[in-house]
Design a protein around this motif. Structure first.
Motif, PDB file in Angstrom:
ATOM      1  N   ILE A   1      37.443 -23.884 -14.557  1.00  0.00           N
ATOM      2  CA  ILE A   1      37.374 -22.396 -14.600  1.00  0.00           C
ATOM      3  C   ILE A   1      38.181 -22.116 -15.775  1.00  0.00           C
ATOM      4  N   LYS A   2      37.813 -21.181 -16.649  1.00  0.00           N
ATOM      5  CA  LYS A   2      38.417 -20.707 -17.946  1.00  0.00           C
ATOM      6  C   LYS A   2      39.893 -20.120 -17.573  1.00  0.00           C
ATOM      7  N   GLU A   3      40.012 -19.225 -16.575  1.00  0.00           N
ATOM      8  CA  GLU A   3      40.921 -18.508 -16.078  1.00  0.00           C
ATOM      9  C   GLU A   3      42.142 -19.342 -15.698  1.00  0.00           C
ATOM     10  N   ARG A   4      41.637 -20.300 -15.007  1.00  0.00           N
ATOM     11  CA  ARG A   4      42.691 -21.225 -14.317  1.00  0.00           C
ATOM     12  C   ARG A   4      42.889 -22.488 -15.189  1.00  0.00           C
TER      13      ARG A   4
ATOM     14  N   HIS B   1      44.159 -28.802 -21.224  1.00  0.00           N
ATOM     15  CA  HIS B   1      42.613 -28.246 -21.159  1.00  0.00           C
ATOM     16  C   HIS B   1      42.234 -27.957 -22.711  1.00  0.00           C
ATOM     17  N   LYS B   2      43.085 -27.227 -23.355  1.00  0.00           N
ATOM     18  CA  LYS B   2      42.928 -26.933 -24.628  1.00  0.00           C
ATOM     19  C   LYS B   2      42.820 -27.895 -25.494  1.00  0.00           C
TER      20      LYS B   2
ATOM     21  N   LEU C   1      28.113 -28.124 -12.615  1.00  0.00           N
ATOM     22  CA  LEU C   1      27.267 -28.015 -13.982  1.00  0.00           C
ATOM     23  C   LEU C   1      27.531 -26.669 -14.540  1.00  0.00           C
ATOM     24  N   GLU C   2      27.239 -25.422 -13.810  1.00  0.00           N
ATOM     25  CA  GLU C   2      27.394 -24.270 -14.142  1.00  0.00           C
ATOM     26  C   GLU C   2      28.448 -23.843 -14.741  1.00  0.00           C
ATOM     27  N   LYS C   3      29.540 -24.127 -14.004  1.00  0.00           N
ATOM     28  CA  LYS C   3      31.112 -23.949 -14.564  1.00  0.00           C
ATOM     29  C   LYS C   3      31.483 -24.835 -15.748  1.00  0.00           C
TER      30      LYS C   3
END
Length: 180
Positions: free
Chosen positions: A126-129, A135-136, A158-160
């Motif tokens: 999840i982008k926000e988390r 992660h970068k 998959l969608e996330k």
């Protein structure tokens, strides 16, 4: 075809590690030459015993990158160079990864080779988390390798992953975890 399954380790089995070991054993039983690679060294507790056990179960070769637990970025770069040499020497066609650091090392280390990377997405990103430094680095590393293909263990994962990574949908499929 030659496959290298690259996991963080195989001597303290968690979910991803167990899948990696079982996949290596099963592929070899089916006639696909599949070796195993650990991020760490062979001098950690229980490694020699587990290595001998896996060799007896039919895994032809087990390799070690020799990295520290929680390697620093410079060690990750050194590991990617070692992986590149191993892949070239053994002429692997595919490297399979599922854990964060092996994904990054493979994304960098397979550049300039003919080897393809298959990456398992076993968690929900999840982008926000999931925006810490590691992660970068993950997002940067996967953007450098256009030969990576992904499988996610659920449609939701998959969608996330698609939203998180900006990877093309045609490069990701869903393969549910199963019981042999």
């Amino acid at each position: 075809m030659k496959v290298l399954i690259f996991t963080s380790q195989f001597f303290e089995i968690g979910g991803i590690e167990r899948l990696a070991v079982e996949l290596a054993i099963d592929l070899n039983k089916r006639g696909v030459h599949t070796d195993l690679l650990s991020m760490y060294s062979d001098n950690l507790p229980n490694v020699k015993e587990k290595t001998n056990e896996l060799l007896a179960l039919g895994i032809p070769n087990i390799y070690f990158l020799g990295l520290e637990v929680h390697p620093k970025p410079i060690e990750i770069l050194k590991g990617s160079i070692r992986l590149n040499k191993l892949v070239r020497k053994n002429k692997y066609n595919i490297v399979e990864t599922s854990a964060l650091t092996p994904i990054v090392i493979s994304s960098l280390g397979l550049r300039g080779t003919k080897c393809h990377q298959i990456t398992g997405i076993h968690q929900v990103f999840i982008k926000e988390r999931d925006n810490m430094f590691q992660h970068k680095i993950l997002k940067w590393a996967i953007s450098l390798n256009n030969k990576i293909r992904y499988y996610a263990i659920s449609e939701y994962a998959l969608e996330k992953w698609l939203t998180y990574s900006n990877v093309s949908r045609k490069h990701v499929c869903c393969i549910y975890n199963s019981i042999p």
